[in-house]
Enzyme design. Structure first.
Site, short mmCIF file in Angstrom:
data_model
loop_
_atom_site.label_atom_id
_atom_site.label_comp_id
_atom_site.label_asym_id
_atom_site.label_seq_id
_atom_site.Cartn_x
_atom_site.Cartn_y
_atom_site.Cartn_z
N ASN A 109 0.77 -1.25 0.06
CA ASN A 109 0.11 0.15 -0.21
C ASN A 109 0.97 1.28 -0.16
O ASN A 109 0.11 2.18 -0.30
CB ASN A 109 -0.94 -0.02 1.35
CG ASN A 109 -1.93 -0.89 1.15
OD1 ASN A 109 -2.72 -1.34 0.15
ND2 ASN A 109 -1.99 -1.68 2.18
N TYR A 110 2.05 1.29 0.48
CA TYR A 110 2.76 2.43 0.64
C TYR A 110 4.08 2.63 0.07
O TYR A 110 4.32 3.88 -0.38
CB TYR A 110 3.01 2.63 2.16
CG TYR A 110 1.84 2.76 2.67
CD1 TYR A 110 0.96 4.15 2.85
CD2 TYR A 110 1.20 1.87 3.79
CE1 TYR A 110 -0.25 4.37 3.47
CE2 TYR A 110 -0.17 2.30 4.46
CZ TYR A 110 -0.66 3.18 4.41
OH TYR A 110 -1.93 3.55 4.92
N ILE A 111 4.97 1.89 -0.22
CA ILE A 111 6.26 2.03 -0.96
C ILE A 111 6.21 1.76 -2.71
O ILE A 111 5.53 0.86 -2.73
CB ILE A 111 7.08 0.82 -0.32
CG1 ILE A 111 7.28 1.12 1.14
CG2 ILE A 111 8.50 0.76 -1.07
CD1 ILE A 111 8.25 -0.25 1.88
#
Length: 814
Positions: free
Chosen positions: A772-774
């Site tokens: 979800n974030y990197i």
């Protein structure tokens, strides 16, 4: 101890020459994380020591002047120009992923209930502090500058120079379009219309309830109860969970019993069930346990046949036709009825998740194509033809009245476009971040309380990657984010240390003791002043909606979540830059996982230690000992071959740590048992093949007894080795033994690295930040740049989700 170790010993004793190229070291793919120090991307730049501040800094903000308000309002309302980051994908040569042969398979408080605030912009008792102006501590902060606008189609700018689009494909290319459609090379990525044509087969509903056998009943107050099927099904949900922690939770029990009685009443069932404590679900529980055991012990062929039948029934639901292309559908199964678990201490845990029927479901499909058939005797709530959305079906679940959707699979073109835009938006923030930080640092000293609170919240979201947080109702889990922080969640320790302690998303505790900017510390102290008390909001003039609305005025599409994505990707990019040179493959993977773990800690992606973690660590230790034992034997072979090496290479005489005579005796027994097991398995496999061809040709048991004598010979040879303290090198030359020793040293190092990685990752979850974030392009470029197979960094699920990033070149910069 694995069978491969047994092979190593038995082959040497039988004097069989080891041949062939050396096996490559293999690391088990892991989504786990490893240790790293805390490294917030902004903590160094934002938490600089400032000039010492006098006691007058604690004077409340004085009443604002009209002129000041006007000036500051004008300043904060300046428009920011739009820009699209220089995203997309650059072409680069694909580096071949070398498949490696497996040498060794890896063995693998909550805070107390707080009072709530009924309104987000006011304290619980309704008291509002007057807006006051603070003593002058101005800062020459530059207002956010406008950034030049560029084209809204960033992906084309970084296309490979010779990349083809859908307009210039050959007929042969078109044949493979369904399999190899690379939407990220398309020139037109429309933000409004998502598709032109869409066909699908709807959803799969949960199978109808099968009543229990007549001898299996709910017992109430010692008497069996003949429940109607609807009520029996609900009772069965609880009975199946009888031995779980959920079923022992009083809140879970209360919610279940309430809904169970409600279903009984809906069925017009005349009963005298009044008390949960008098209900006995034991008969039902044992019935379900028996069914589980029957399923476990089912022959492999039968399991395979059942699975094949299920796959055939579901096949048509797994795919849709999107703009003429076959694409995979994600969650096409409607969730079956059951009891709601919830995460953390959810107040609705145990409530009944009711069965979903077609009358609750809206279907979205293209015009002029067949509409999927609902269940017989039912009809869809609505059929839409909305090409501006990407869902295929939607409905409301009954627990929290949340909207549920059926989307395309994670690796589909629509999902991929959404992911790419998300990561490009976070990259775009690079062009604005300096001015945004100047802006909120200026707001930290604003004369307006609302601006000061907003600036403080933005600091916390930016520096510590806090979620924005939403106001929660009484029937929702008491989870908290930045904007919903309450008085008791923040503890101040002069001169500038802040302790955050609250339940974050999914009821995971967020505890962090950090040093903050002195102005932020002072602001938090002001925001906690009387009459505020436990239960009152820290940011009582701020809401998530108002914050995100303000962020959008700074950059198109900016929200608090974009900050988390930005800081996660930024942190990962900076950590990967610290890569030392000349690392082994195992050490490169450990380094990557440690970088990933830094991000997971920043984002508070925690997990509880698994119950079998200690057992796994013991298995690692035993496997390392087994490898050390092999190394000891190789050294003895070398000394047996050339005794003079004892003087020139004294390290060959070194003792292996933990390898005692008693351990060796036990290990020899293990090797003996493994050898017998291997012989039996091979014998059974041969007989299976023979039986399939001709039942009369099956090998007799006497043949197995003959083969098992080889294991007995192995045992005798091992015992002789232990007595003589010498190991026969067989036909192996010194050069061969040295190669084997070097290989074994590398395997031991790999295993130790895996053990460290596993232990460091026991309380941190890598998966969430990876998914979800990197930015996945960071991982793909690292993989190619450092010659680390992508399979060691991304699971297949993640690789499928981010297939659009697979062509990222090794020199790609975030």
């Amino acid at each position: 101890m694995s069978s491969s170790d047994s092979d190593s010993v038995s082959l040497s004793i039988r004097r069989r020459q080891r041949r062939g190229s050396s096996k490559r070291i293999s690391m088990k793919e892991s989504d786990e994380e490893s240790d790293s120090s805390e490294n917030h991307p902004l903590s160094e730049s934002l938490n600089k020591k400032s000039k010492s501040e006098s006691d007058e800094d604690d004077i409340p903000i004085r009443k604002r002047r009209a002129s000041s308000k006007k000036n500051m309002s004008n300043s904060s309302s300046k428009k920011r120009a739009k820009v699209m980051g220089n995203g997309g994908l650059k072409n680069g040569k694909k580096t071949a992923v070398v498949k490696e042969e497996e040498d060794f398979n890896e063995i693998a408080k909550p805070s107390p209930k707080h009072k709530r605030v009924s309104k987000a912009n006011g304290s619980k008792n309704g008291a509002k502090s007057a807006v006051k102006k603070e003593e002058s501590d101005t800062d020459d902060s530059v207002p956010l500058r406008a950034v030049s606008t560029v084209s809204l189609t960033p992906y084309k700018s970084e296309l490979p120079s010779g990349a083809s689009t859908t307009q210039n494909r050959s007929p042969n290319d078109e044949e493979d379009e369904d399999e190899d459609y690379k939407w990220w090379t398309s020139e037109n990525i429309d933000d409004t219309q998502k598709w032109t044509t869409l066909e699908h087969n709807g959803v799969i509903f949960a199978p109808p309830y099968e009543p229990l056998p007549k001898n299996v009943k709910l017992i109430y107050d010692g008497n069996p109860v003949n429940l109607p099927p609807e009520a029996e099904e609900v009772a069965g949900f609880y009975a199946a969970m009888l031995e779980t922690d959920h079923a022992k939770n009083p809140v879970f029990q209360d919610n279940f019993f309430r809904d169970f009685l409600k279903v009984c009443d809906e069925c017009n069932f005349n009963h005298n069930i009044k008390e949960f404590s008098k209900c006995d679900f034991t008969q039902m529980f044992h019935h379900f346990e028996q069914k589980r055991e029957e399923k476990k012990s089912m022959p492999k062929e039968q399991k395979k046949a059942i699975k094949q039948k299920k796959d055939e029934e579901e096949e048509k639901y797994k795919w849709c036709i999107l703009d003429g292309r076959k694409e995979k559908v994600g969650n096409f199964r409607i969730e079956p009825p059951g009891l709601f678990r919830g995460r953390g201490s959810h107040p609705k845990t145990g409530s009944l998740k009711r069965r979903v029927y077609p009358e609750q479901i809206t279907i979205n499909i293209g015009e002029g194509v067949p509409v999927p058939e609902p269940l017989p005797g039912h009809q869809w709530a609505e059929v839409k033809h909305d090409n501006t959305v990407t869902w295929l079906a939607t409905w409301h679940e009954n627990i929290n009245n949340n909207v549920k959707y059926v989307f395309l699979a994670a690796g589909s073109s629509l999902k991929g476009q959404s992911d790419l835009k998300k990561y490009e938006k976070s990259r775009k923030l690079k062009d604005y971040i300096d001015d945004i930080r100047k802006g909120y640092r200026k707001d930290l000293k604003s004369e307006l309380t609302v601006e000061r609170q907003r600036g403080t919240a933005m600091y916390l979201i930016d520096v510590f990657a806090l979620r924005a947080g939403n106001e929660k109702g009484e029937d929702e889990a008491d989870t908290v984010g930045c904007c919903s922080l309450r008085y008791e969640h923040v503890t101040l320790k002069p001169p500038r240390t802040v302790v955050f302690d609250f339940l974050g998303k999914d009821s995971i505790r967020y505890y962090n003791e950090v040093e903050v900017d002195p102005q932020v510390f002072k602001n938090l102290k002001i925001f906690k002043r009387p009459p505020k008390k436990e239960g009152d909001l820290i940011f009582d003039r701020l809401s998530t909606n108002s914050l995100n609305k303000y962020l959008t005025s700074l950059m198109d599409g900016l929200s608090a979540k974009v900050f988390r994505t930005y800081n996660a990707s930024y942190t990962m990019a900076e950590e990967l830059k610290k890569m030392p040179k000349n690392l082994t493959l195992a050490d490169k993977i450990l380094f990557y996982n440690r970088a990933n773990r830094t991000v997971a800690i920043l984002c508070n992606h925690q997990r509880s230690v698994t119950k079998n973690h200690d057992v796994q660590m013991e298995r690692f230790a035993e496997r390392i000992k087994a490898l050390q034992y092999q190394r000891m034997r190789l050294r003895k072979m070398m000394l047996n071959l050339e005794p003079k090496l004892a003087k020139s290479k004294p390290e060959l005489l070194a003792k292996e740590e933990g390898i005692t005579d008693s351990w060796i005796v036990k290990h020899h027994e293990t090797l003996y048992e493994l050898e017998k097991e291997k012989i039996k398995k091979k014998f059974d496999r041969e007989n299976e093949k023979l039986a399939a061809e001709d039942p009369k040709s099956v090998l007799p048991e006497s043949e197995l007894e003959v083969r098992l004598k080889a294991a007995d010979e192995l045992k005798k040879a091992l015992d002789a080795e232990l007595k003589s303290k010498k190991v026969d090198p067989g036909r192996s030359s010194m050069e061969q033994l040295e190669k084997r020793l070097n290989k074994l040293n590398e395997r031991i190092n790999v295993m130790r690295t895996q053990m460290i990685d596993k232990d460091e990752n026991k309380t941190t979850a890598l998966g969430t930040s990876k998914i979800n974030y990197i930015d996945p392009r960071l991982t793909y470029s690292f993989s190619k740049r450092e010659d680390v197979p992508i399979e060691k960094l991304f699971s297949k699920t993640i690789r499928d989700k981010f297939n659009w990033a697979a062509d990222t070149p090794p020199d790609w910069k975030w």
